[in-house]
Enzyme design. Structure first.
Site, short mmCIF file in Angstrom:
data_model
loop_
_atom_site.label_atom_id
_atom_site.label_comp_id
_atom_site.label_asym_id
_atom_site.label_seq_id
_atom_site.Cartn_x
_atom_site.Cartn_y
_atom_site.Cartn_z
N HIS A 96 26.79 -44.74 -1.66
CA HIS A 96 26.80 -45.86 -0.72
C HIS A 96 26.83 -47.18 -1.48
O HIS A 96 27.89 -47.80 -1.59
CB HIS A 96 25.57 -45.77 0.20
CG HIS A 96 25.44 -46.92 1.14
ND1 HIS A 96 24.25 -47.56 1.37
CD2 HIS A 96 26.36 -47.56 1.90
CE1 HIS A 96 24.45 -48.53 2.24
NE2 HIS A 96 25.71 -48.55 2.58
N CYS A 117 17.12 -46.52 -0.93
CA CYS A 117 17.56 -47.86 -0.52
C CYS A 117 17.96 -47.93 0.95
O CYS A 117 17.50 -48.79 1.69
CB CYS A 117 18.72 -48.32 -1.40
SG CYS A 117 18.16 -48.86 -3.02
N HIS A 118 18.87 -47.02 1.38
CA HIS A 118 19.33 -47.11 2.76
C HIS A 118 19.26 -45.76 3.47
O HIS A 118 19.90 -45.57 4.51
CB HIS A 118 20.75 -47.68 2.83
CG HIS A 118 20.90 -48.99 2.11
ND1 HIS A 118 21.37 -49.08 0.83
CD2 HIS A 118 20.58 -50.26 2.48
CE1 HIS A 118 21.34 -50.35 0.45
NE2 HIS A 118 20.87 -51.08 1.41
N GLY A 119 18.55 -44.80 2.87
CA GLY A 119 18.26 -43.54 3.56
C GLY A 119 19.36 -42.51 3.60
O GLY A 119 19.35 -41.62 4.44
#
Lengths: 165, 237
Positions: A96, A117-119
């Site tokens: 990502h 960070c963003h799952g």
């Protein structure tokens, strides 16, 4: 000799031509020097020597990695996994936005990798099972050289590649 | 007082007489380096608080605070991987007034970004971007980008987890640029990851390159406000 105000005199054709030539020569020289300075400065900003971990490195003998285990190499940002079909190496950089994924093995949860960070979530094969990651984890080239596994992070291989041992 | 004002030293600095005539009042502004960015005369309508909400001036004031506190922080901060985080902690817990200066720097930075955005909104809704002021709008956009650039490069310097991963994510966004993305990221970081090269690059950009560019930009911006006819005033009625 008396001084004349030649700014008020009309320019002859020869003078116009000479001025245009000098302007082109001078302007061209300045443009060439400016372009050269810009290119060399840009080159200067690109480091030629980097003090970063080696991209090709040995990780030990294949028999030292127990079946079903996940070997973490945080410095090189690599996970080496020994699955049922064999050994494969994956980049631990999330596809990502480049954070480092964590190996997760907890009771009642499917084993895999998780990005803080963003799952984004990945299974043991690196396939995306959740979160914003757009593609599976990069699978990296693994070879056996002199009885040792050697990983090359510069060489990406298709995400189904497994080294049979 | 009048004795001092008649002294040769004073007359060498302030070359005009007391502001007791129209001419002398104009000279006060003309002959002062710091005042000459102001017009000699200002319309009362332009002075109303609700005309500008002082947003541009407050942005510039924030920048001034940021330069002063930033220079003071630089006396203790080493832009190196072993020292950066330690120095930031020292500023927080050891250095006298360090925590005050660091927080003043941080909050002024947040305020500056907000004020610059609000300034832009104010100018937009006033229609003050229209001719002859359209190029000053372009300069203003450049100033906004420089402000955001300063905010972003300063983000890495504490070298904590938030900084490290924030810049990892941010530079990966830059890498999403078509064709040149990876090269842009490599140039920004001076390597393939956020490491010592990235820290020194962000430090130099944050402390030298961007503030200099912003100073020149602000000077141009204010100069053009004057040259484009001062503050935009809507027609009466």
């Amino acid at each position: 000799m008396s001084l004349t105000d030649d700014l008020n005199e009309p320019l002859s054709d020869a003078e116009v031509t000479r001025r245009k030539l000098l302007l082109a020569l001078g302007g061209g020289a300045l443009a060439a020097a400016g372009l050269g300075a810009a290119i060399t400065t840009l080159e200067y900003m690109k480091p030629n020597v980097l003090f970063e971990p080696a991209t090709r490195f040995p990780v030990g003998r294949p028999e030292e990695i127990a079946p079903g285990s996940v070997l973490a190499l945080p410095r090189q940002k690599v996970y080496v996994v020994r699955g049922p079909a064999g050994i494969y190496a994956m980049s631990s950089v999330c596809t990502h936005l480049g954070c480092i994924i964590q190996h997760r093995r907890a009771a009642g949860q499917k084993e895999g990798f998780f990005c803080p960070c963003h799952g984004s979530a990945f299974d043991l094969e690196g396939k995306v099972v959740g979160g914003p990651a757009p593609r599976p984890l990069d699978r990296l080239d693994v070879k056996i050289e002199g009885g040792k596994l050697v990983v090359d992070t510069q060489k990406k291989v298709p995400p189904t590649t497994v080294l049979e041992v | 007082m009048s004795f001092l004002q008649r002294s040769r030293l004073f007359r060498s600095i302030v070359r005009h007489g007391l502001p007791d005539s129209v001419r002398n009042r104009a000279l006060v502004t003309f002959t002062n380096f710091f005042l000459h960015i102001q017009p000699v005369k200002v319309r009362l309508r332009a002075m109303q608080f609700t005309r500008t909400f002082y947003l541009g001036g407050l942005s510039a004031a924030c920048f001034f605070i940021l330069v002063v506190t930033g220079v003071l922080l630089m006396f203790y901060y080493h832009p190196s991987v072993p020292r950066a985080y330690e120095d930031m902690k020292d500023l927080e817990f050891v250095v006298s007034s360090g925590v005050f200066l660091r927080n003043l720097h941080r909050w002024s930075a947040h305020a500056m970004v907000a004020l610059v955005m609000l300034h832009m909104v104010r100018v937009f809704f006033a229609g003050a971007y229209r001719p002859p002021r359209e190029f000053n709008w372009v300069i203003g956009v450049v100033l906004l980008l420089l402000t955001i650039g300063l905010s972003y490069t300063g983000y890495l310097l504490p070298w904590d987890q938030l900084a490290y991963w924030g810049v990892t994510v941010g530079t990966n966004m830059a890498a999403a640029v078509p064709v040149l993305g990876d090269q842009i990221r490599f140039l920004m970081l001076g390597g393939h990851g956020v490491n010592e090269n990235a820290l020194i690059r962000f430090y130099v950009l944050h402390c030298v390159v961007l503030p200099l560019a912003l100073t020149v930009g602000i000077a141009l911006h204010i100069w053009r406000v004057r040259k484009d006819g001062g503050l935009y005033l809507p027609p009466k009625g």
